[in-house]
Design an enzyme around this catalytic site. Structure first.
Site, PDB file in Angstrom:
ATOM      1  N   THR A 152       0.953  -0.676  -0.059  1.00  0.00           N
ATOM      2  CA  THR A 152      -0.177  -0.128   0.228  1.00  0.00           C
ATOM      3  C   THR A 152       1.073   0.954  -0.076  1.00  0.00           C
ATOM      4  O   THR A 152       2.134   1.215   0.503  1.00  0.00           O
ATOM      5  CB  THR A 152      -0.949   0.284   1.235  1.00  0.00           C
ATOM      6  OG1 THR A 152      -0.251  -0.230   1.866  1.00  0.00           O
ATOM      7  CG2 THR A 152      -2.203  -1.594   1.320  1.00  0.00           C
TER       8      THR A 152
ATOM      9  N   ILE B 178       8.903   4.556   0.779  1.00  0.00           N
ATOM     10  CA  ILE B 178       9.173   3.273   1.578  1.00  0.00           C
ATOM     11  C   ILE B 178       8.703   2.546  -0.176  1.00  0.00           C
ATOM     12  O   ILE B 178       9.620   1.261   0.561  1.00  0.00           O
ATOM     13  CB  ILE B 178       9.529   3.511   3.180  1.00  0.00           C
ATOM     14  CG1 ILE B 178      10.060   4.590   3.153  1.00  0.00           C
ATOM     15  CG2 ILE B 178       9.652   1.713   3.406  1.00  0.00           C
ATOM     16  CD1 ILE B 178       9.960   4.798   4.425  1.00  0.00           C
TER      17      ILE B 178
ATOM     18  N   TYR C  34       0.351  10.848  15.568  1.00  0.00           N
ATOM     19  CA  TYR C  34       1.113  10.218  14.312  1.00  0.00           C
ATOM     20  C   TYR C  34       1.719   8.886  15.233  1.00  0.00           C
ATOM     21  O   TYR C  34       1.689   7.912  15.267  1.00  0.00           O
ATOM     22  CB  TYR C  34       2.574  10.748  13.442  1.00  0.00           C
ATOM     23  CG  TYR C  34       3.037   9.540  12.944  1.00  0.00           C
ATOM     24  CD1 TYR C  34       2.525   9.197  11.621  1.00  0.00           C
ATOM     25  CD2 TYR C  34       4.847   9.642  13.468  1.00  0.00           C
ATOM     26  CE1 TYR C  34       3.763   8.540  11.040  1.00  0.00           C
ATOM     27  CE2 TYR C  34       5.542   9.127  12.196  1.00  0.00           C
ATOM     28  CZ  TYR C  34       5.457   8.433  11.336  1.00  0.00           C
ATOM     29  OH  TYR C  34       5.949   7.155  10.842  1.00  0.00           O
TER      30      TYR C  34
HETATM   31  N1  NAP Z   1       9.945   8.160   5.617  1.00  0.00           N
HETATM   32  C1  NAP Z   1      10.753   8.379   6.907  1.00  0.00           C
HETATM   33  O1  NAP Z   1      11.765   8.920   7.190  1.00  0.00           O
HETATM   34  C2  NAP Z   1      10.273   7.090   7.780  1.00  0.00           C
HETATM   35  C3  NAP Z   1      10.431   6.942   9.561  1.00  0.00           C
HETATM   36  C4  NAP Z   1       9.490   6.009   9.715  1.00  0.00           C
HETATM   37  C5  NAP Z   1       8.140   5.240   9.290  1.00  0.00           C
HETATM   38  N2  NAP Z   1       7.762   5.689   7.760  1.00  0.00           N
HETATM   39  C6  NAP Z   1       6.668   5.237   7.150  1.00  0.00           C
HETATM   40  O2  NAP Z   1       6.844   4.326   6.067  1.00  0.00           O
HETATM   41  C7  NAP Z   1       5.032   4.682   5.466  1.00  0.00           C
HETATM   42  C8  NAP Z   1       6.267   5.380   4.001  1.00  0.00           C
HETATM   43  O3  NAP Z   1       6.562   6.413   4.473  1.00  0.00           O
HETATM   44  P1  NAP Z   1       7.284   7.048   3.005  1.00  0.00           P
HETATM   45  O4  NAP Z   1       7.578   8.444   3.791  1.00  0.00           O
HETATM   46  O5  NAP Z   1       8.006   6.636   2.357  1.00  0.00           O
HETATM   47  O6  NAP Z   1       5.992   8.248   2.400  1.00  0.00           O
HETATM   48  P2  NAP Z   1       5.655   8.694   1.539  1.00  0.00           P
HETATM   49  O7  NAP Z   1       6.791   9.362   0.339  1.00  0.00           O
HETATM   50  O8  NAP Z   1       4.557  10.021   2.266  1.00  0.00           O
HETATM   51  O9  NAP Z   1       4.751   8.494   0.677  1.00  0.00           O
HETATM   52  C9  NAP Z   1       3.747   7.897   0.409  1.00  0.00           C
HETATM   53  C10 NAP Z   1       2.469   7.288  -0.147  1.00  0.00           C
HETATM   54  O10 NAP Z   1       1.337   6.992  -0.116  1.00  0.00           O
HETATM   55  C11 NAP Z   1       0.290   6.889  -0.581  1.00  0.00           C
HETATM   56  N3  NAP Z   1      -0.880   7.213  -0.298  1.00  0.00           N
HETATM   57  C12 NAP Z   1      -1.344   8.384   0.619  1.00  0.00           C
HETATM   58  N4  NAP Z   1      -2.387   8.509   1.021  1.00  0.00           N
HETATM   59  C13 NAP Z   1      -2.600   7.043   0.639  1.00  0.00           C
HETATM   60  C14 NAP Z   1      -3.795   6.721   0.421  1.00  0.00           C
HETATM   61  N5  NAP Z   1      -5.282   7.054   1.080  1.00  0.00           N
HETATM   62  N6  NAP Z   1      -4.957   5.404  -0.829  1.00  0.00           N
HETATM   63  C15 NAP Z   1      -3.103   5.117  -1.163  1.00  0.00           C
HETATM   64  N7  NAP Z   1      -1.903   5.872  -1.480  1.00  0.00           N
HETATM   65  C16 NAP Z   1      -1.914   7.002  -0.322  1.00  0.00           C
HETATM   66  C17 NAP Z   1       1.137   7.546  -2.112  1.00  0.00           C
HETATM   67  O11 NAP Z   1       0.868   7.583  -3.056  1.00  0.00           O
HETATM   68  P3  NAP Z   1      -0.254   8.676  -3.643  1.00  0.00           P
HETATM   69  O12 NAP Z   1       0.406  10.172  -3.866  1.00  0.00           O
HETATM   70  O13 NAP Z   1       0.066   8.105  -5.200  1.00  0.00           O
HETATM   71  O14 NAP Z   1      -1.932   8.503  -3.263  1.00  0.00           O
HETATM   72  C18 NAP Z   1       2.508   7.317  -1.402  1.00  0.00           C
HETATM   73  O15 NAP Z   1       2.666   6.539  -3.145  1.00  0.00           O
HETATM   74  C19 NAP Z   1       4.619   4.990   6.897  1.00  0.00           C
HETATM   75  O16 NAP Z   1       3.753   4.642   7.399  1.00  0.00           O
HETATM   76  C20 NAP Z   1       5.363   6.420   7.279  1.00  0.00           C
HETATM   77  O17 NAP Z   1       4.582   6.232   8.374  1.00  0.00           O
HETATM   78  C21 NAP Z   1       8.115   6.991   6.882  1.00  0.00           C
END
Ligand code: NAP
Length: 264
Positions: A13, A19, A154
């Site tokens: 998802t 990530i 969060y």
């Molecule tokens: N980045 C960090 O430092 C970090 C650290 C710890 C944990 N995490 C966790 O890792 C995960 C990914 O983080 P990230 O930083 O890679 O996120 P991100 O770059 O913000 O990407 C979010 C993704 O989710 C999609 N999305 C958002 N809302 C959606 C919805 N309602 N239905 C389907 N797709 C949806 C977006 O695609 P579209 O815009 O195309 O819909 C995008 O592909 C999250 O759970 C986050 O909490 C991140």
């Protein structure tokens, strides 16, 4: 160790970027058929194209659906009825002073970061257990363990995800399906890169900028740099593998040592 996921179908998802995209790529490299998910057909199509450019022989299925809604989750299940590896990666985050978080925002964080994963687990777990093989994962965060003062909503959602993980692992006990959480630490994704340059000198090259950022703002990190999305993906690919059959109900850290704990 050679991970072979040929014949398995994975849904990641929120995998159009960050990530999730790295996880989708890693699973495709391991031979899985991978469903790429995001909210819009265009966003998903662009991500599928990028994935195919990286892994030319990849089997990729586009799943454009807002899985944070009941209808969107139902659509995803309709488009992809068979899933062997479910990676609940979707998650939103934004800093907000604790006393200014509204009821609506609390609900939204629960809906997007927790309930979306619960719904999909509910939809796919029964067929995995019936087949006697499956992998369910939740991408949690260091914020699940160390509640960040600047975004307690969060933190709450990620702590809840650890409970959900442990609970569904119990539900799947003895079935051949494993259920695990990955505690990701500060990772270099698009949003995080902008965030770094908001806090350090914009003229610094990336390598130096992130080291200054980590030294000043994330001194707990033993890695002393941001984690690359691929480094999270490696753990997810391993946990998806047949080799990880004895790891279930766990919360595995890929946090660069950020969480100051002797427990894993
Ligand atoms: N980045 C960090 O430092 C970090 C650290 C710890 C944990 N995490 C966790 O890792 C995960 C990914 O983080 P990230 O930083 O890679 O996120 P991100 O770059 O913000 O990407 C979010 C993704 O989710 C999609 N999305 C958002 N809302 C959606 C919805 N309602 N239905 C389907 N797709 C949806 C977006 O695609 P579209 O815009 O195309 O819909 C995008 O592909 C999250 O759970 C986050 O909490 C991140």
């Amino acid at each position: 160790m050679h991970v072979d996921l040929t014949g398995r179908t994975a849904l990641v998802t929120g995998s159009t970027q960050g990530i999730g995209a790295a996880i989708a790529t890693g699973l495709a490299r391991a031979g899985a058929t991978v469903a790429v998910n995001g909210r819009t057909p265009d966003g998903v199509a662009a991500a599928v194209k990028r994935l195919r450019a990286e892994v030319p022989d990849a089997e990729v299925v586009p799943v454009a659906a807002d899985v944070a809604s009941e209808e969107g989750a139902a659509l995803a299940v309709e488009l992809l009825p068979h899933v062997d590896v479910l990676v609940n990666n979707l998650g939103i985050f934004e800093s907000r002073p604790a006393l200014e978080i509204t009821d609506e925002e609390w609900r939204r964080y629960f809906e997007v970061n927790v309930l979306a994963a619960v719904r999909l687990t509910r939809a796919y777990l029964p067929s995995m257990t019936a087949r006697g093989w499956g992998r369910v994962q939740y991408i949690a965060s260091d914020s699940a363990v160390v509640t960040p003062a600047e975004m307690i909503h969060y933190g709450m959602s990620k702590t809840a995800l650890l409970a959900v993980n442990r609970g569904f692992a119990k539900e799947a006990a003895g079935t051949g399906v494993t259920v695990n959480a990955v505690i990701a630490g500060p990772t270099r994704t698009g949003g995080v890169e902008d965030f770094v340059y908001e806090l350090v000198d914009r003229d610094l090259p990336w390598e130096e900028a992130q080291r200054v950022f980590m030294r000043r703002h994330r001194p707990q990190s033993l890695l002393q740099r941001l984690i690359e999305p691929e480094e999270i993906a490696h753990m997810v690919v391993y946990l998806s593998s047949p080799q990880a059959s004895a790891t279930t109900g766990g919360a595995v850290r890929v946090d660069g040592g950020y969480v100051d704990s002797i427990l894993p």
